[in-house]
Write a protein that holds these residues in place. Sequence first.
Motif, PDB file in Angstrom:
ATOM      1  N   LYS A 205       0.815  -1.213   0.000  1.00  0.00           N
ATOM      2  CA  LYS A 205       0.000   0.000   0.000  1.00  0.00           C
ATOM      3  C   LYS A 205       0.846   1.258   0.000  1.00  0.00           C
ATOM      4  CE  LYS A 205      -4.353  -1.047   2.216  1.00  0.00           C
ATOM      5  NZ  LYS A 205      -5.180  -0.738   3.358  1.00  0.00           N
ATOM      6  N   ARG A 206       2.004   1.196   0.588  1.00  0.00           N
ATOM      7  CA  ARG A 206       2.756   2.408   0.865  1.00  0.00           C
ATOM      8  C   ARG A 206       3.484   2.951  -0.355  1.00  0.00           C
ATOM      9  NH1 ARG A 206       4.758   3.290   6.645  1.00  0.00           N
ATOM     10  NH2 ARG A 206       5.291   5.120   5.519  1.00  0.00           N
ATOM     11  N   GLY A 207       3.869   2.120  -1.304  1.00  0.00           N
ATOM     12  CA  GLY A 207       4.563   2.631  -2.483  1.00  0.00           C
ATOM     13  C   GLY A 207       5.958   3.103  -2.131  1.00  0.00           C
TER      14      GLY A 207
ATOM     15  N   GLY B 287      -5.597   6.740   3.023  1.00  0.00           N
ATOM     16  CA  GLY B 287      -5.643   5.303   2.770  1.00  0.00           C
ATOM     17  C   GLY B 287      -4.293   4.720   2.405  1.00  0.00           C
ATOM     18  N   GLY B 288      -3.214   5.335   2.905  1.00  0.00           N
ATOM     19  CA  GLY B 288      -1.867   4.825   2.655  1.00  0.00           C
ATOM     20  C   GLY B 288      -1.248   5.289   1.351  1.00  0.00           C
ATOM     21  N   ASN B 289      -1.895   6.175   0.634  1.00  0.00           N
ATOM     22  CA  ASN B 289      -1.393   6.614  -0.674  1.00  0.00           C
ATOM     23  C   ASN B 289      -0.282   7.640  -0.512  1.00  0.00           C
ATOM     24  OD1 ASN B 289      -1.019   7.711  -3.239  1.00  0.00           O
ATOM     25  ND2 ASN B 289      -3.137   7.326  -3.809  1.00  0.00           N
ATOM     26  N   GLN B 290       0.961   7.185  -0.606  1.00  0.00           N
ATOM     27  CA  GLN B 290       2.106   8.065  -0.422  1.00  0.00           C
ATOM     28  C   GLN B 290       2.280   9.040  -1.579  1.00  0.00           C
ATOM     29  OE1 GLN B 290       5.710   5.957   0.487  1.00  0.00           O
ATOM     30  NE2 GLN B 290       5.351   6.250   2.653  1.00  0.00           N
ATOM     31  N   ASN B 291       1.889   8.635  -2.770  1.00  0.00           N
ATOM     32  CA  ASN B 291       2.035   9.542  -3.914  1.00  0.00           C
ATOM     33  C   ASN B 291       1.162  10.782  -3.735  1.00  0.00           C
ATOM     34  OD1 ASN B 291       3.845   7.848  -5.217  1.00  0.00           O
ATOM     35  ND2 ASN B 291       2.227   6.731  -6.267  1.00  0.00           N
ATOM     36  N   THR B 292      -0.060  10.592  -3.273  1.00  0.00           N
ATOM     37  CA  THR B 292      -0.953  11.726  -3.031  1.00  0.00           C
ATOM     38  C   THR B 292      -0.419  12.578  -1.891  1.00  0.00           C
ATOM     39  OG1 THR B 292      -2.848  10.475  -3.835  1.00  0.00           O
ATOM     40  CG2 THR B 292      -3.317  12.404  -2.476  1.00  0.00           C
ATOM     41  N   ALA B 293       0.059  11.947  -0.831  1.00  0.00           N
ATOM     42  CA  ALA B 293       0.615  12.703   0.298  1.00  0.00           C
ATOM     43  C   ALA B 293       1.805  13.546  -0.162  1.00  0.00           C
ATOM     44  CB  ALA B 293       1.029  11.752   1.413  1.00  0.00           C
ATOM     45  N   ALA B 294       2.694  12.951  -0.949  1.00  0.00           N
ATOM     46  CA  ALA B 294       3.863  13.691  -1.441  1.00  0.00           C
ATOM     47  C   ALA B 294       3.424  14.857  -2.315  1.00  0.00           C
ATOM     48  CB  ALA B 294       4.783  12.755  -2.217  1.00  0.00           C
ATOM     49  N   ARG B 295       2.411  14.648  -3.134  1.00  0.00           N
ATOM     50  CA  ARG B 295       1.913  15.725  -4.002  1.00  0.00           C
ATOM     51  C   ARG B 295       1.345  16.867  -3.168  1.00  0.00           C
ATOM     52  NH1 ARG B 295      -2.970  16.596  -5.587  1.00  0.00           N
ATOM     53  NH2 ARG B 295      -3.686  14.505  -5.148  1.00  0.00           N
ATOM     54  N   LEU B 296       0.571  16.542  -2.133  1.00  0.00           N
ATOM     55  CA  LEU B 296      -0.002  17.575  -1.274  1.00  0.00           C
ATOM     56  C   LEU B 296       1.088  18.374  -0.553  1.00  0.00           C
ATOM     57  CD1 LEU B 296      -3.001  15.625   0.296  1.00  0.00           C
ATOM     58  CD2 LEU B 296      -3.116  17.472  -1.401  1.00  0.00           C
TER      59      LEU B 296
END
Length: 93
Positions: free
Chosen positions: A29-31, A54-63
């Motif tokens: 999930k973490r990528g 929901g564990g989406n690191q790509n979205t977190a990094a983008r934010l």
Amino acid sequence: MSGAAIAICLGLCLLFFAWQQRHQLPIGKRGKSFSRQLRPQHPQLERKLLKLLGGNQNTAARLIQQSRLRNPDKPADWHWEKAIYDLERDRWR
């Protein structure tokens, strides 16, 4: 099998592996993990944001990166708190 058929099969295999390397899916999930620059000083902020996403690191990094572009003078934890605040605010509208 003829030599041409073997060459075609090998070529297709190489193309597939090249494509797979370029479009590799995240493991679990973490990528991919965050770079050192994007990590907060307090790990609970990272855990909370990832839980909201929901564990989406790509979205977190983008934010976080978008926040850093808009507010480059703020400390790392501020960007994480801002992303968490914005997500929670938008979910309860």
